[in-house]
Motif scaffolding. Sequence first.
Motif, PDB file in Angstrom:
ATOM      1  N   VAL D   3       0.820  -1.164  -0.115  1.00 44.86           N
ATOM      2  CA  VAL D   3       0.002  -0.110   0.008  1.00 44.86           C
ATOM      3  C   VAL D   3       0.877   1.208  -0.223  1.00 44.86           C
ATOM      4  O   VAL D   3       1.770   1.582   0.928  1.00 44.86           O
ATOM      5  N   ARG D   4       0.600   1.943  -0.961  1.00 48.44           N
ATOM      6  CA  ARG D   4       1.380   3.308  -0.864  1.00 48.44           C
ATOM      7  C   ARG D   4       0.702   4.262  -0.235  1.00 48.44           C
ATOM      8  O   ARG D   4      -0.180   4.873  -0.647  1.00 48.44           O
ATOM      9  N   VAL D   5       1.539   4.985   0.651  1.00 47.43           N
ATOM     10  CA  VAL D   5       0.808   5.818   1.542  1.00 47.43           C
ATOM     11  C   VAL D   5       1.219   7.368   1.291  1.00 47.43           C
ATOM     12  O   VAL D   5       2.336   7.403   1.185  1.00 47.43           O
ATOM     13  N   GLY D   6       0.270   8.261   1.411  1.00 52.36           N
ATOM     14  CA  GLY D   6       0.999   9.505   1.514  1.00 52.36           C
ATOM     15  C   GLY D   6       0.747  10.366   2.982  1.00 52.36           C
ATOM     16  O   GLY D   6      -0.519   9.888   3.604  1.00 52.36           O
ATOM     17  N   VAL D   7       1.563  10.990   3.503  1.00 54.42           N
ATOM     18  CA  VAL D   7       1.358  11.504   4.927  1.00 54.42           C
ATOM     19  C   VAL D   7       1.213  12.759   4.992  1.00 54.42           C
ATOM     20  O   VAL D   7       2.101  13.646   4.456  1.00 54.42           O
ATOM     21  N   ILE D   8       0.364  13.541   5.562  1.00 58.06           N
ATOM     22  CA  ILE D   8       0.012  14.861   5.557  1.00 58.06           C
ATOM     23  C   ILE D   8       0.294  15.344   7.072  1.00 58.06           C
ATOM     24  O   ILE D   8      -0.471  14.840   7.962  1.00 58.06           O
ATOM     25  N   GLY D   9       1.242  16.123   7.313  1.00 57.48           N
ATOM     26  CA  GLY D   9       1.598  16.368   8.602  1.00 57.48           C
ATOM     27  C   GLY D   9       2.872  15.726   9.002  1.00 57.48           C
ATOM     28  O   GLY D   9       2.864  14.516   9.072  1.00 57.48           O
ATOM     29  N   THR D  10       4.004  16.464   9.146  1.00 61.41           N
ATOM     30  CA  THR D  10       5.463  15.668   9.475  1.00 61.41           C
ATOM     31  C   THR D  10       6.007  16.129  10.598  1.00 61.41           C
ATOM     32  O   THR D  10       7.157  16.351  10.785  1.00 61.41           O
ATOM     33  N   GLY D  11       4.947  16.398  11.670  1.00 61.46           N
ATOM     34  CA  GLY D  11       5.500  16.759  13.175  1.00 61.46           C
ATOM     35  C   GLY D  11       6.060  15.520  13.548  1.00 61.46           C
ATOM     36  O   GLY D  11       6.077  14.564  12.982  1.00 61.46           O
ATOM     37  N   MET D  12       6.062  15.630  15.088  1.00 62.76           N
ATOM     38  CA  MET D  12       6.582  14.289  15.641  1.00 62.76           C
ATOM     39  C   MET D  12       6.037  13.101  15.571  1.00 62.76           C
ATOM     40  O   MET D  12       6.364  12.233  15.247  1.00 62.76           O
ATOM     41  N   ILE D  13       4.500  13.070  15.742  1.00 61.62           N
ATOM     42  CA  ILE D  13       3.762  12.088  15.341  1.00 61.62           C
ATOM     43  C   ILE D  13       3.620  11.619  13.878  1.00 61.62           C
ATOM     44  O   ILE D  13       3.724  10.469  13.552  1.00 61.62           O
ATOM     45  N   GLY D  14       3.565  12.573  13.005  1.00 63.01           N
ATOM     46  CA  GLY D  14       3.819  12.064  11.526  1.00 63.01           C
ATOM     47  C   GLY D  14       4.987  11.414  11.331  1.00 63.01           C
ATOM     48  O   GLY D  14       5.244  10.624  10.605  1.00 63.01           O
ATOM     49  N   GLN D  15       6.340  12.086  11.611  1.00 66.04           N
ATOM     50  CA  GLN D  15       7.444  11.361  11.711  1.00 66.04           C
ATOM     51  C   GLN D  15       7.479   9.876  12.239  1.00 66.04           C
ATOM     52  O   GLN D  15       8.202   9.216  11.657  1.00 66.04           O
ATOM     53  N   ASP D  16       6.730   9.843  13.500  1.00 68.94           N
ATOM     54  CA  ASP D  16       6.888   8.382  13.966  1.00 68.94           C
ATOM     55  C   ASP D  16       6.055   7.599  12.952  1.00 68.94           C
ATOM     56  O   ASP D  16       6.678   6.416  12.876  1.00 68.94           O
ATOM     57  N   HIS D  17       4.946   8.040  12.337  1.00 68.29           N
ATOM     58  CA  HIS D  17       4.239   7.024  11.584  1.00 68.29           C
ATOM     59  C   HIS D  17       5.139   6.767  10.235  1.00 68.29           C
ATOM     60  O   HIS D  17       4.885   5.565   9.592  1.00 68.29           O
ATOM     61  N   ILE D  18       6.103   7.672   9.872  1.00 70.02           N
ATOM     62  CA  ILE D  18       6.461   7.506   8.498  1.00 70.02           C
ATOM     63  C   ILE D  18       7.732   6.471   8.938  1.00 70.02           C
ATOM     64  O   ILE D  18       8.175   5.415   8.179  1.00 70.02           O
ATOM     65  N   ARG D  19       8.402   6.368  10.290  1.00 74.18           N
ATOM     66  CA  ARG D  19       9.280   5.483  10.625  1.00 74.18           C
ATOM     67  C   ARG D  19       8.513   4.116  10.683  1.00 74.18           C
ATOM     68  O   ARG D  19       9.189   3.034  10.166  1.00 74.18           O
ATOM     69  N   ARG D  20       7.293   4.230  11.338  1.00 81.25           N
ATOM     70  CA  ARG D  20       6.614   2.930  11.343  1.00 81.25           C
ATOM     71  C   ARG D  20       6.326   2.108   9.937  1.00 81.25           C
ATOM     72  O   ARG D  20       6.471   0.999   9.642  1.00 81.25           O
ATOM     73  N   LEU D  21       5.826   3.171   9.032  1.00 83.86           N
ATOM     74  CA  LEU D  21       5.514   2.659   7.622  1.00 83.86           C
ATOM     75  C   LEU D  21       6.907   2.458   6.903  1.00 83.86           C
ATOM     76  O   LEU D  21       6.591   1.344   5.841  1.00 83.86           O
ATOM     77  N   THR D  22       7.890   2.829   7.194  1.00 82.22           N
ATOM     78  CA  THR D  22       9.063   2.689   6.319  1.00 82.22           C
ATOM     79  C   THR D  22       9.865   1.612   7.003  1.00 82.22           C
ATOM     80  O   THR D  22      10.407   0.846   6.180  1.00 82.22           O
ATOM     81  N   LYS D  23      10.037   1.258   8.401  1.00 77.95           N
ATOM     82  CA  LYS D  23      11.046   0.579   8.926  1.00 77.95           C
ATOM     83  C   LYS D  23      10.236  -0.779   9.693  1.00 77.95           C
ATOM     84  O   LYS D  23      11.018  -1.584   9.985  1.00 77.95           O
ATOM     85  N   VAL D  24       9.025  -0.402  10.026  1.00 77.59           N
ATOM     86  CA  VAL D  24       8.403  -1.527  10.924  1.00 77.59           C
ATOM     87  C   VAL D  24       7.423  -2.509  10.074  1.00 77.59           C
ATOM     88  O   VAL D  24       7.614  -3.757  10.125  1.00 77.59           O
ATOM     89  N   LEU D  25       6.555  -1.971   9.575  1.00 79.72           N
ATOM     90  CA  LEU D  25       5.440  -2.449   8.915  1.00 79.72           C
ATOM     91  C   LEU D  25       5.503  -2.963   7.509  1.00 79.72           C
ATOM     92  O   LEU D  25       6.258  -2.394   6.755  1.00 79.72           O
ATOM     93  N   LYS D  26       5.266  -4.391   7.272  1.00 82.22           N
ATOM     94  CA  LYS D  26       5.016  -4.839   6.228  1.00 82.22           C
ATOM     95  C   LYS D  26       3.954  -4.491   5.248  1.00 82.22           C
ATOM     96  O   LYS D  26       3.014  -3.979   5.478  1.00 82.22           O
TER      97      LYS D  26
END
Lengths: 336, 336, 336, 336
Positions: D3-26
């Motif tokens: 699933v190709r995700v677009g992230v709106i908002g890259t503050g602390m919580i957005g960055q954490d989700h980007i990390r999760r989507l990039t490094k943790v979740l399949k």
Amino acid sequence: MTVRVGVIGTGMIGQDHIRRLTKVLKGCEVVAVTDVDRARAKAAAATTPNARVFDDSETLIAADDVEAVLIASWGPAHEAAILPALSAGKPIFCEKPLATTQEACLRIIEAEVAVGRRLIQVGFMRRYDAAYRALKATVEGGSIGAPLMFHSVHRNATVPKDLYTSDMAVSDTMVHDIDVARWLLDDEVGRVRVMTPRRNSVGGALRDPIFAVMEMRGGALATVEVSVNIGYGYDIRGEISAEQGAATLAESNPVVVKHSGTFAGRVPADWRERFIAAYDAEIAEWIAAAAAGGVMGPSAWDGYAIAAVSDAALKAADTGEAVSVELGERPALYDA
Amino acid sequence: MTVRVGVIGTGMIGQDHIRRLTKVLKGCEVVAVTDVDRARAKAAAATTPNARVFDDSETLIAADDVEAVLIASWGPAHEAAILPALSAGKPIFCEKPLATTQEACLRIIEAEVAVGRRLIQVGFMRRYDAAYRALKATVEGGSIGAPLMFHSVHRNATVPKDLYTSDMAVSDTMVHDIDVARWLLDDEVGRVRVMTPRRNSVGGALRDPIFAVMEMRGGALATVEVSVNIGYGYDIRGEISAEQGAATLAESNPVVVKHSGTFAGRVPADWRERFIAAYDAEIAEWIAAAAAGGVMGPSAWDGYAIAAVSDAALKAADTGEAVSVELGERPALYDA
Amino acid sequence: MTVRVGVIGTGMIGQDHIRRLTKVLKGCEVVAVTDVDRARAKAAAATTPNARVFDDSETLIAADDVEAVLIASWGPAHEAAILPALSAGKPIFCEKPLATTQEACLRIIEAEVAVGRRLIQVGFMRRYDAAYRALKATVEGGSIGAPLMFHSVHRNATVPKDLYTSDMAVSDTMVHDIDVARWLLDDEVGRVRVMTPRRNSVGGALRDPIFAVMEMRGGALATVEVSVNIGYGYDIRGEISAEQGAATLAESNPVVVKHSGTFAGRVPADWRERFIAAYDAEIAEWIAAAAAGGVMGPSAWDGYAIAAVSDAALKAADTGEAVSVELGERPALYDA
Amino acid sequence: MTVRVGVIGTGMIGQDHIRRLTKVLKGCEVVAVTDVDRARAKAAAATTPNARVFDDSETLIAADDVEAVLIASWGPAHEAAILPALSAGKPIFCEKPLATTQEACLRIIEAEVAVGRRLIQVGFMRRYDAAYRALKATVEGGSIGAPLMFHSVHRNATVPKDLYTSDMAVSDTMVHDIDVARWLLDDEVGRVRVMTPRRNSVGGALRDPIFAVMEMRGGALATVEVSVNIGYGYDIRGEISAEQGAATLAESNPVVVKHSGTFAGRVPADWRERFIAAYDAEIAEWIAAAAAGGVMGPSAWDGYAIAAVSDAALKAADTGEAVSVELGERPALYDA
């Protein structure tokens, strides 16, 4: 950034790792599988987007797109898979045992030392469990002083009557306690005794439970209760008794229910429930290390030392005497 | 050195105190008993070495060999026993409630103040429970900072369907929580609300459970869940939430049993199991104080203040509104 | 109805029993005391309403108004007090050890058997502790099946450096674990091993900790960790591992405090805090039995068997080998 | 399958989700990011293999390769991102709050209903926490009977003095307790009261702690303690009191350490430590659902209802009175 993994052995544990590599963990995919039962390999491949089925481990290991090798075949086949993978310089995850004889373990160590860097991670997953890690961190933090004793309790609700032999209580079950004892106490086992209380009548002729006492070389004592037919659940306990304190694994249940005169929490049903997150963490760290070209975690040396203790414990269980654990010298490659 | 006690009221609780004074506690003996049911008084006397049966409380109190008076008759009879005992200057233990109206409580207080020293201890036994004492000591120790909230949970397995009324959830059950809230927070109640969730279907038409919120005069909040048909046991919980920490009553079970997928501890079956040691300690302290000519512990003022809160809570339960608790000025006799 | 007790030995433990008999327990009074240090005996007598001081144990035992004898002198003097008390037919409470040699224990047993009824209760107070009783009740209740192992942990915060010897870890400390192992498993010890890990540096040259393994005659295994300088508190743990379950002593703290990143409960500081109620219950049961003319609880046989195990354990600690425990045949007097 | 995700908002919580989507979740990758602070968006993109930076949320949502949209901007911007994403039929994960006014929430609901299938998952992550799930399973299992009360405790070690306002104790903190109360009790809130004890002096002028009582429409009661400067840690507790039992969240610490007179376990330091696995599970389920074209979990309706309760609670905190929660009719789309 994606590590392409070849999986050797597609039985229950192999299938579980394929699921983990395919559906759970980031940064990896299964590109190759093989099994002595080709139909089983094909079925496993079908659960992945695009893994190919290979005739044997040699050709799988040799395949260009196989960057790392996960070995989940039965123990006697491990050495024959590890040695060519070492030669090919591919990071290896090998389920326990490393090999079924100490001699085979030593040949593997020799081969890895010849390569000159660590390529083998052995599947002792307790080191990746959050509770054991917190226990280790407590010991290393120093607040309770130097550890003097470790008491480990390993209880299975039940084991399959037709498959599980008395020796497996040591070689299959207690090996995990041997591993964590060595790891938590940061020491090797010098001598081991195994005592055999009256048998649990539920297990028939099985030698169950057993109680082992390991004298560590630095003088600490590690004791292990193994009970494999205790019925109530899968219960893994551990306590470090130190010079000025103690540290104990806590119960891991999330909810306490009050009903009918008791307050009660859940005991895990089996190793999956208790250690599923540790298996994920174990393979995730292997993938991360493999992506960087090496491995960390339980080493071939650990696999060898545990085999040596396990062999001594089996002899000790037969004779009732303390049996010394003879270990060769540890190559510098395995210095922490 | 032996305090000679006269017991007024030989029902269930009176008999239990006679047993305690006769068989458990040092330094006391029961020399006189009376009850509106003379046969019951005779039966109670027969369980002691040498107690005499009196026709009524007046003559019992007047008897020369009665040095201290324990009142376990029903509430409406308390005042008529307390006042002459006060006049006679004899130390009094009075089971809760002190009296059934605030006016009666105030008359008792006036009489005790006229005597000029404390002679009345009221039976709020939680203050003698080791766990509540440890909780109080934690608060007073200061490590968690000033208390801001107290959450109390009072659960009975069951109550007798034919005897227990909705008002008793406040006047008989919650009075203990009112007492410990005042004692732990060292404060009086300013206003009280009582909320009534959906009824427990097990209790029929009974207003059960209830949830009370007491605003203490110093600003802390005390909340109480009362559930009297919860089935699983007698469960008394309490937590102080403070400025920099919290303190909670622990489970009191002695053994954890692992069986059938759970680890479980016992919840007390009833108040006897939970508080038996507190009852012993309560009467032991009364005897010790009586031997020295006075009393300590929960006072007539506490009995009055708890009655005032209880009355307000009953009104609050009916209206759903917050009800103010009006208290007279506390005589200096009751300063800590 | 009041049992008149003579106390032999007015050291720390004797004084504590005098306090208990005088101030805590119903149905008893101290009428006589003696001690090798006459001044100490006089001081002890002064804490009672009317105890007389005797020159020696013989005359105390012979005194007409001494109905029961409590022996709290040092171990080597026990036999010389027990034998005449047996002859006089007076119920005896004897602090542990029963005697300091197995031969002396056997002479005592012979004398009690000659009397034909039990007159001796030995001071193993854990059997009167609520938690151990709940553990025993769980085992006897049968829900967890037949017990296969018992793991006991006995930790002291500290021991006096100048008085406490390595042998005392067995003969003074572990004797309690030997007692409860025999009692919980309802069996005698067949063989015992004692393993000695690296010493706790806090204890200097003391052999501390030790780890004992007792093979019970019926095949169960009892293991004991004794650590006497662990600093953090007095920690007594025990777990029964059975055929279909396990049962464990729970923590005994009353309040959980949350502060500075942890939730924490109290570990008892010493044996007084942990077992004070058990001491009270132990003597209360002795008084009740003495009033009826006999005794129950830990018997002279228990004292003898524990001494035999203790002797074997001391030999085992020296040799490192398993040492058999030789016991004579148990007289029918001691059948449960 | 990715699933190709677009992230709106890259503050602390957005960055954490980007990390999760990039490094943790399949099964997912971040292909697009945007933020009002373009430099911050660029920095976030640089932590991914190949995400593009977009000027605004509209163009990001419109991009062909953006298959799903994760919204982590601040609350007032949510509606403007959700509505076009709904129109585009792209699965949405929206951090709490759904929107900052009930009116905006209702517009979003209307738009989703117009689409005809659920596309919005709101970030109430407690529903993905293993402990809360076990609590919910216990309630639904029926063993403790119908739930009558839920007591929730929400304690933060500390909050930033310059950023955290009194209203945020409700709108930012207590919203999670509102969510789990509705979810566990499977009911909507009818009325809410908020009581304000004496302030924690550590928090200055902050209204802290608060105690809320929510009357559920079916008659159950949900109570919430919110303390945001309690110092000792991040402590999330919850208990269901039911007709014949109770169920409580257990402590979550892995190791008990005995030292210096206490046994102690760790309280989580903050929400990351306590709920990190729940965040992972929350996004993993969203990705899995998005791959299948829809979403599950907390819905826009939940977001709306929680906003309505939160608004009522803020009013209740100001007035001290019970405030009714007015909700429109729930569209059938949100039936369970």
